[in-house]
Design a protein around this motif. Structure first.
Motif, PDB file in Angstrom:
ATOM      1  N   ILE A 232      33.150  45.068  32.487  1.00  0.00           N
ATOM      2  CA  ILE A 232      32.230  44.384  33.428  1.00  0.00           C
ATOM      3  C   ILE A 232      32.947  43.874  34.746  1.00  0.00           C
ATOM      4  O   ILE A 232      33.923  43.456  34.524  1.00  0.00           O
ATOM      5  CB  ILE A 232      31.781  43.216  32.644  1.00  0.00           C
ATOM      6  CG1 ILE A 232      30.879  43.432  31.267  1.00  0.00           C
ATOM      7  CG2 ILE A 232      30.919  42.154  33.507  1.00  0.00           C
ATOM      8  CD1 ILE A 232      30.522  42.504  30.595  1.00  0.00           C
TER       9      ILE A 232
ATOM     10  N   THR B  71      29.833  40.248  38.414  1.00  0.00           N
ATOM     11  CA  THR B  71      28.696  40.936  37.833  1.00  0.00           C
ATOM     12  C   THR B  71      27.621  39.848  36.914  1.00  0.00           C
ATOM     13  O   THR B  71      26.550  39.693  37.425  1.00  0.00           O
ATOM     14  CB  THR B  71      29.000  41.925  36.783  1.00  0.00           C
ATOM     15  OG1 THR B  71      29.766  43.187  37.418  1.00  0.00           O
ATOM     16  CG2 THR B  71      27.663  42.546  36.187  1.00  0.00           C
TER      17      THR B  71
ATOM     18  N   ILE C 141      29.576  48.255  34.165  1.00  0.00           N
ATOM     19  CA  ILE C 141      28.494  47.578  34.651  1.00  0.00           C
ATOM     20  C   ILE C 141      29.119  46.913  35.894  1.00  0.00           C
ATOM     21  O   ILE C 141      30.338  46.302  35.639  1.00  0.00           O
ATOM     22  CB  ILE C 141      27.627  46.841  33.926  1.00  0.00           C
ATOM     23  CG1 ILE C 141      28.302  45.513  33.483  1.00  0.00           C
ATOM     24  CG2 ILE C 141      26.716  47.821  32.949  1.00  0.00           C
ATOM     25  CD1 ILE C 141      27.061  44.588  32.590  1.00  0.00           C
ATOM     26  N   ASN C 142      28.471  46.594  37.036  1.00  0.00           N
ATOM     27  CA  ASN C 142      28.898  46.184  38.199  1.00  0.00           C
ATOM     28  C   ASN C 142      27.719  45.446  38.954  1.00  0.00           C
ATOM     29  O   ASN C 142      26.399  45.269  38.415  1.00  0.00           O
ATOM     30  CB  ASN C 142      29.497  47.014  39.004  1.00  0.00           C
ATOM     31  CG  ASN C 142      28.648  48.273  39.542  1.00  0.00           C
ATOM     32  OD1 ASN C 142      27.493  47.799  40.125  1.00  0.00           O
ATOM     33  ND2 ASN C 142      28.909  49.270  39.196  1.00  0.00           N
ATOM     34  N   PRO C 143      28.250  44.377  39.967  1.00  0.00           N
ATOM     35  CA  PRO C 143      27.035  43.613  40.687  1.00  0.00           C
ATOM     36  C   PRO C 143      25.654  44.384  40.961  1.00  0.00           C
ATOM     37  O   PRO C 143      24.610  44.002  41.064  1.00  0.00           O
ATOM     38  CB  PRO C 143      27.662  42.973  41.593  1.00  0.00           C
ATOM     39  CG  PRO C 143      29.053  42.845  41.311  1.00  0.00           C
ATOM     40  CD  PRO C 143      29.457  44.101  40.356  1.00  0.00           C
TER      41      PRO C 143
ATOM     42  N   SER D 255      24.681  47.240  39.589  1.00  0.00           N
ATOM     43  CA  SER D 255      24.005  47.929  38.700  1.00  0.00           C
ATOM     44  C   SER D 255      23.152  46.743  37.796  1.00  0.00           C
ATOM     45  O   SER D 255      22.099  46.876  37.406  1.00  0.00           O
ATOM     46  CB  SER D 255      24.642  48.496  37.535  1.00  0.00           C
ATOM     47  OG  SER D 255      25.722  47.561  36.888  1.00  0.00           O
ATOM     48  N   ILE D 256      23.636  45.411  38.010  1.00  0.00           N
ATOM     49  CA  ILE D 256      22.778  44.214  37.213  1.00  0.00           C
ATOM     50  C   ILE D 256      21.886  43.943  38.190  1.00  0.00           C
ATOM     51  O   ILE D 256      20.852  43.383  37.633  1.00  0.00           O
ATOM     52  CB  ILE D 256      23.962  43.227  37.092  1.00  0.00           C
ATOM     53  CG1 ILE D 256      23.468  42.057  35.818  1.00  0.00           C
ATOM     54  CG2 ILE D 256      23.985  42.360  38.323  1.00  0.00           C
ATOM     55  CD1 ILE D 256      23.220  42.824  34.612  1.00  0.00           C
TER      56      ILE D 256
ATOM     57  N   TYR E 183      26.155  38.544  48.100  1.00  0.00           N
ATOM     58  CA  TYR E 183      27.239  39.492  47.383  1.00  0.00           C
ATOM     59  C   TYR E 183      27.791  40.127  48.608  1.00  0.00           C
ATOM     60  O   TYR E 183      29.128  40.342  48.495  1.00  0.00           O
ATOM     61  CB  TYR E 183      26.558  40.263  46.462  1.00  0.00           C
ATOM     62  CG  TYR E 183      27.491  41.243  46.173  1.00  0.00           C
ATOM     63  CD1 TYR E 183      28.568  41.000  45.247  1.00  0.00           C
ATOM     64  CD2 TYR E 183      27.281  42.847  46.365  1.00  0.00           C
ATOM     65  CE1 TYR E 183      29.507  41.958  44.627  1.00  0.00           C
ATOM     66  CE2 TYR E 183      28.228  43.792  45.775  1.00  0.00           C
ATOM     67  CZ  TYR E 183      29.363  43.159  44.980  1.00  0.00           C
ATOM     68  OH  TYR E 183      30.163  44.063  44.449  1.00  0.00           O
TER      69      TYR E 183
ATOM     70  N   CYS F  48      34.479  51.539  38.800  1.00  0.00           N
ATOM     71  CA  CYS F  48      33.722  50.603  39.714  1.00  0.00           C
ATOM     72  C   CYS F  48      34.163  50.223  40.928  1.00  0.00           C
ATOM     73  O   CYS F  48      33.380  49.990  42.175  1.00  0.00           O
ATOM     74  CB  CYS F  48      33.417  49.224  38.749  1.00  0.00           C
ATOM     75  SG  CYS F  48      34.990  48.350  38.555  1.00  0.00           S
TER      76      CYS F  48
END
Length: 640
Positions: A354, A358, A439-441, A443-444, A477, A625
């Motif tokens: 992660i 994220t 997963i990263n910001p 994809s979230i 972000y 990522c």
């Protein structure tokens, strides 16, 4: 390991902990430790208190002061690892048990938790039930279906004498089953009645009763108070206690806790039994038997819609008057909301990496959906203020007051919005769909957008939620990412920030005090460098007319920190920290753009790029990522 031996030793150890003796033996135990005879509310309060409490005062804790003003906040160790951002809710809950433990009016009232779905109502009740399972066993009469307090054996005319001898207050009477046993099996010799220890158990329904919503068209109070065993009616008369099956929720929850799930979905007549149990401390026995003493914590919970429907009917006033209502809103602090998701993720079996920020992005969306709109601050600014950050109005030195924002929002802020479960499912979906176990910001955000589009809500709410993700959060972000890449690019970022900070403080202090600065190299006395200070202040929109006030605020705040013995750093004062970071970022913007956007790099650029990636990896990014984030930055930041 020898499993047979292990199991045998465990069984022997548990058997050693069990007690069985006569009522006379129990009297000696009570004489040595009167607390073994405590009532249910006091037992729960002592369990909570035993884990410790941390008292946080606003004047001693900057974060507490920013969020709660001058209020004193108590953080209870019992709740600290499982509940976040609801400190005031927990304080109200503990205050209820404290008052009830002292036999105040609360001891004869239902504890009722109301709030939106996924706010933590059920989890709070589960923590109380689990605490009972882990607490020390209680002494009870052997064979009693209600595991009742042995002191009930003492006749009324002797109770005041025994109370003086034992240092306790005796409350309650024998249940019909034990009364029959005392008379017919022990000939009234209550000193011979056997006493045993019993533990609490949710699964075995010992001391913990749970009542789900009952069909209003087919309600039977036997689920609460037990029933008559019709198979024994041929053997005994209808008023013989031996035909009673005391297995209702109040019977099994005696001396512990009874939980009512979605309580107001039950018929009103059904609720009167609850009121009798708490107000009169007694419940009906099955059939034509007499009332039975009940000592237990009654906890009910439901969502706000059920509560509003119930309280709107004036015929329910008698029930409403016997309820201690505690609202359980959603968490509104970003840092605390992140802890909720991190706690849940730790309990899962997901192994994907992660990336930094994220969970923060997911938490931002949840909180933005819960905040009331304000005329004093935009949603993201309000989110930051609620998180304890110090925000200054653009172009002025005036801080936005969190108390004013709360007053403007009203008492129901946090009672609506996106639930914790929604966010956790979005995170789970992002983890499940990840091709690279990462997963990263970005994809979230995609996962949340997909989940919003699938929600069965009004078009206006859907548009608002999508706007939060696609505009408000993405812009925020981008700022965070720009700062992070810049920090990774400048290896000595902190040192340079501290240098700028110290230089600004020296100049601001000299400006406010109307004195000169001594050059450390030449010894020359110089006037404060106003051009340098303006270059910093302009980064956060402080106008020239407001600069004097801003510099006075900064220097007075630094003096306050020095008096408190706090180490002064560039991060000490949030507005100045933001200004310094923006100044540093502006100074390397062009260079970092070349590094991130160049497809063909020369040797020097490649070295700088690789050094930046290594720095980002040291901050928690993986290679995948890192690649995704830097490509996104190249396409979305520093646009010409």
């Amino acid at each position: 390991m020898n499993f047979k031996e292990f199991i045998k030793n465990d069984r022997e150890n548990r058997n050693k902990e069990k007690f069985e003796g006569t009522f006379l033996d129990y009297l000696e135990i009570v004489k040595k430790n009167p607390d073994v005879a405590m009532l249910s509310h006091k037992r729960m309060y002592e369990i909570i208190k035993s884990k410790g409490v941390e008292v946080l005062k606003g004047e001693e804790n900057p974060r507490v002061k920013k969020i709660y003003g001058n209020e004193t906040i108590r953080k209870y160790g019992f709740f600290k690892d499982d509940f976040y951002g609801i400190d005031k809710v927990i304080m109200k809950l503990v205050n209820y048990f404290n008052s009830a433990a002292m036999k105040g009016e609360e001891s004869r009232q239902v504890l009722y938790l109301v709030g939106p779905v996924g706010a933590g109502k059920s989890s709070l009740v589960e923590s109380l039930k689990k605490a009972l399972e882990d607490c020390l066993p209680v002494y009870s009469l052997k064979g009693c279906p209600m595991h009742e307090e042995p002191l009930h054996l003492i006749p009324k005319h002797l109770r005041s004498k025994f109370e003086d001898l034992l240092g306790v207050q005796i409350e309650g009477d024998l249940c019909p089953v034990c009364r029959y046993k005392l008379t017919n099996e022990y000939g009234g010799r209550y000193e011979e009645f056997p006493v045993v220890t019993n533990t609490f158990s949710i699964r075995s329904r010992k001391g913990i009763g749970v009542v789900p919503p009952v069909d209003p068209n087919n309600q039977d109070t036997s689920i609460l108070t037990g029933s008559v065993d019709i198979s024994k009616m041929d053997l005994y008369s209808e008023d013989d206690p031996r035909i009673f099956s005391l297995n209702g929720a109040f019977n099994v929850g005696n001396r512990g806790l009874v939980e009512f799930i979605e309580v107001f979905k039950n018929d009103v007549e059904y609720l009167h039994t609850i009121i009798t149990a708490t107000q009169e401390k007694s419940v009906p026995s099955p059939g034509k038997g007499s009332m039975i003493y009940f000592d237990g914590v009654i906890v009910a919970h439901s969502n706000e819609a059920e509560w509003n429907k119930f309280k709107s009917d004036h015929t329910n006033e008698a029930i409403l008057d016997r309820i201690v209502k505690i609202e359980v809103p959603y968490c509104l602090e970003l840092d605390e909301e992140k802890k909720i998701y991190e706690k849940i993720l730790k309990k899962s079996n997901f192994k994907a990496h992660i990336a930094p920020h994220t969970i923060e992005v997911a938490a931002m969306f949840a909180i933005l959906s819960r905040l009331s709109l304000s005329a004093k601050a935009d949603p993201m600014t309000k989110l930051k203020i609620y998180n304890g950050e110090e925000i200054v109005e653009k172009g002025t030195t005036k801080r936005i007051d969190i108390m004013e924002l709360r007053e403007e929002a009203g008492p129901y802020e946090g009672m609506k919005g996106i639930s914790t479960r929604f966010i956790v499912k979005a995170i789970d979906n992002a983890l499940s769909n990840s091709e690279y176990d990462c997963i990263n910001p970005l994809s979230i955000m995609e996962s949340i957008i997909k989940s919003i589009k699938e929600m069965d809500i009004g078009a206006d709410d859907k548009k608002k939620y999508l706007g939060f993700v696609q505009d408000t959060i993405r812009k925020e972000y981008n700022k965070v990412l720009e700062k992070e890449i810049t920090k990774a690019f400048i290896h000595s970022f902190r040192e340079q920030a501290e240098s700028l900070f110290n230089n600004y403080i020296d100049n601001a202090e000299a400006f406010v005090n109307k004195c000169k600065i001594k050059d450390t190299s030449t010894g020359e006395e110089l006037n404060p460098d106003e051009e340098f200070m303006r270059n910093i202040e302009e980064q956060i929109g402080v106008s020239e007319s407001s600069s004097k006030g801003f510099r006075a605020d900064v220097t007075s705040y630094m003096f306050y920190l020095v008096r408190k013995g706090v180490k002064i750093e560039y991060t000490s004062y949030e507005p100045l920290k933001e200004a310094i970071e923006k100044k540093l970022m502006a100074s390397v913007k062009d260079l970092s753009r070349i590094v991130t956007k160049s497809r063909v790099r020369d040797k020097e650029q490649t070295e700088k790029y690789n050094a930046m990636v290594d720095e980002m990896k040291s901050k928690g990014y993986c290679l995948h990522c890192c690649d995704v984030i830097l490509k996104y930055a190249a396409n979305n930041l520093w646009k010409d």
